[in-house]
Write a protein that holds these residues in place. Sequence first.
Motif, mmCIF file in Angstrom:
data_model
loop_
_atom_site.group_PDB
_atom_site.id
_atom_site.type_symbol
_atom_site.label_atom_id
_atom_site.label_comp_id
_atom_site.label_asym_id
_atom_site.label_seq_id
_atom_site.Cartn_x
_atom_site.Cartn_y
_atom_site.Cartn_z
ATOM 1 N N GLU A 387 -17.452 32.274 -23.626
ATOM 2 C CA GLU A 387 -18.581 32.981 -23.036
ATOM 3 C C GLU A 387 -19.539 32.017 -22.361
ATOM 4 O OE1 GLU A 387 -22.136 36.110 -24.360
ATOM 5 O OE2 GLU A 387 -20.540 35.552 -25.769
ATOM 6 N N GLU A 388 -19.607 30.772 -22.852
ATOM 7 C CA GLU A 388 -20.549 29.799 -22.316
ATOM 8 C C GLU A 388 -19.925 28.822 -21.324
ATOM 9 O OE1 GLU A 388 -20.016 30.009 -25.669
ATOM 10 O OE2 GLU A 388 -21.712 31.297 -26.232
ATOM 11 N N TRP A 434 -21.539 24.943 -18.141
ATOM 12 C CA TRP A 434 -21.883 25.357 -19.499
ATOM 13 C C TRP A 434 -23.209 26.105 -19.444
ATOM 14 C CZ3 TRP A 434 -24.204 21.901 -23.855
ATOM 15 C CH2 TRP A 434 -24.277 22.637 -25.041
ATOM 16 N N LYS A 436 -25.763 28.659 -21.684
ATOM 17 C CA LYS A 436 -26.074 29.254 -22.984
ATOM 18 C C LYS A 436 -27.580 29.434 -23.091
ATOM 19 C CE LYS A 436 -25.300 28.836 -27.956
ATOM 20 N NZ LYS A 436 -24.695 28.028 -29.049
#
Length: 611
Positions: A387-388, A434, A436
């Motif tokens: 997801e990240e 990346w 998040k």
Amino acid sequence: MRILILATLISFNLYHANAQTDSTTQNLNEVIIQENRIQIPFSKQSRNISVITKPQIETTPARSLQEVLAFVPGVDVRQRGVTGVQADIGIRGGSFNQTLMLLNGIKLTDPQTGHHMMNIPVPLINIDRVEVLKGPASRIFGQNAYAGAINIITELSDQKSLRVQGYAGDFGMKGLNFAGSLPSGKYKQNLSISYDDSNGHWYNSDYQVSNIFYEGGLDLNDNHSLRGMIAYTDRSFGANGFYTSAFPDQWESLQTTLGALSHTYTQNRFKLNSRAYWRRNKDEYRLRRNEPSFYQNFHTSDIYAIELNGSYESKIGTTGFGAEVRQEKIESNNLGNHERVLAGLFLEHLIQLGSKTDLRAGVYSNYYNDYGWKHFPGLELGFQASEEIRLYSGYGKSFRIPTYTDLYYVGPTNIGNPDLQPEQAQNFEIGAKWTKAGLFAELVYFSRNTDNLIEWVRPDANTPWQPQNFNEVRFNGIEAAFTYRWQRRSSMLQLKELMLSYNYIDASLVNQPGVETRYAFTALRNQIIGGFLVGLGSKTELNTKMRYVERISQDPYFLLDMRLDYNRIGKLGFFAEASNMTNTDYIEAGTVQMPGRWFRAGFMINLDYDK
């Protein structure tokens, strides 16, 4: 004084307005990147793209778009004087001729010279965001998007608003910016006007810049909408050292006009946009400002274009398609009168390969009446590892035809080359992202192998510059960027944003004995950009920006800029800015000595009205 009086008068009407809300909470991952055809959210892009949001534009210590772009990783801004009155933009070691500028997807190419790419007829106050696509963009936008593309986005609002900004500072600089939105029923419209001038930071560097931008849009029904714009910029400036150090009294005056009308049809999963636009650029150049008879050039270039862009979503993915026809004309007492026609066809497809992998591939085919058909294939492969984390890789071919200045210019310090061949390159990149919460990090490696690179050269200082083709020039680079944005907190002292980036470029072009090059060895080698935005209480913000720049054959330099805002998103706010606080001695372009430490301060008024 007139600016302060205006601020006082307008402030009496502040009680009519509602408080403005900041957009810093906007989720960048949800931003749709505007590429004219297939539109993909930022989080799903398999390209190295930087998005500059409106709050970032507002808090950057900058008075122009050129200065804002100087803080984007991998972008090389070479200014000639303060506020970017004339500046060249390069991406990934590319020259100013190898970067494509766009306004809401409209190409702002200039057949005369890439030095005019930044004649953007839009006040900074009216820009909603800027999308910087690094790497080959010819498959998406056609020729000139050789090393990258920059798309300036404006938005039409359905809420009445008024924004005014004024400032003054060192070198006798001052400016006033106005932007208003006045929707009427289904019709939305924006009008923005700006004026900036300065006495200049050294001899013969004064300037006056005016912009006016009008945009309107009408939703006819659920399927059909119209959008149009007309814009004009007028800039005149002393050009000491801009193009040669031999004549310190150079002067230039530019007027750029842009008009566009588009229609969009949307039906379920089908979207079709048709657009026509016209761009005119008038350029008067004097080698001696007060002695035009000594040497004077007049250039007028016109571009007429029609574009058709569409996309269709099916069970097997999304298909993008398009076509364009563009006529480029120039009338010049130096370059002569010339005309060329360019036509293009575009086709690409985006498909999901399983639940985590996507492939986007296509080709842009251009026809030039001087060079025949040229094809720009390309593809991007993306893998959503989690997801990240997103991994991606891409390949693309890029292409650029010579400008009329490259081909035909005749002057005491520059001579064109009518035998030049177009530039072309093979490009490859691989990277990882990346994301998040408020964290975004990216690492990219890229390679560009160029054939027939166009570079201005001369054997000695007594001989005029002339462009030549260089074969097999390779650029390799690494780009690393880190940004973290904190959510708003209630503490008095809060760190809102932290960013750090590093870019390295290695060019294989070897300086040949007895030959001096003009632009290639001033490309970026090492670039470090850092910054942090601090909140002091609920209304005060301090933004600090740092840059370390090292070019291939020039001494490195370090710059520190700062901006302090009070009540930026309120009804009446104030700001103060400082540039080059380290008082660094440096040159970005030509032989223009950039200023040491300099300051400016001003006010902003934000009024949003109920519908």
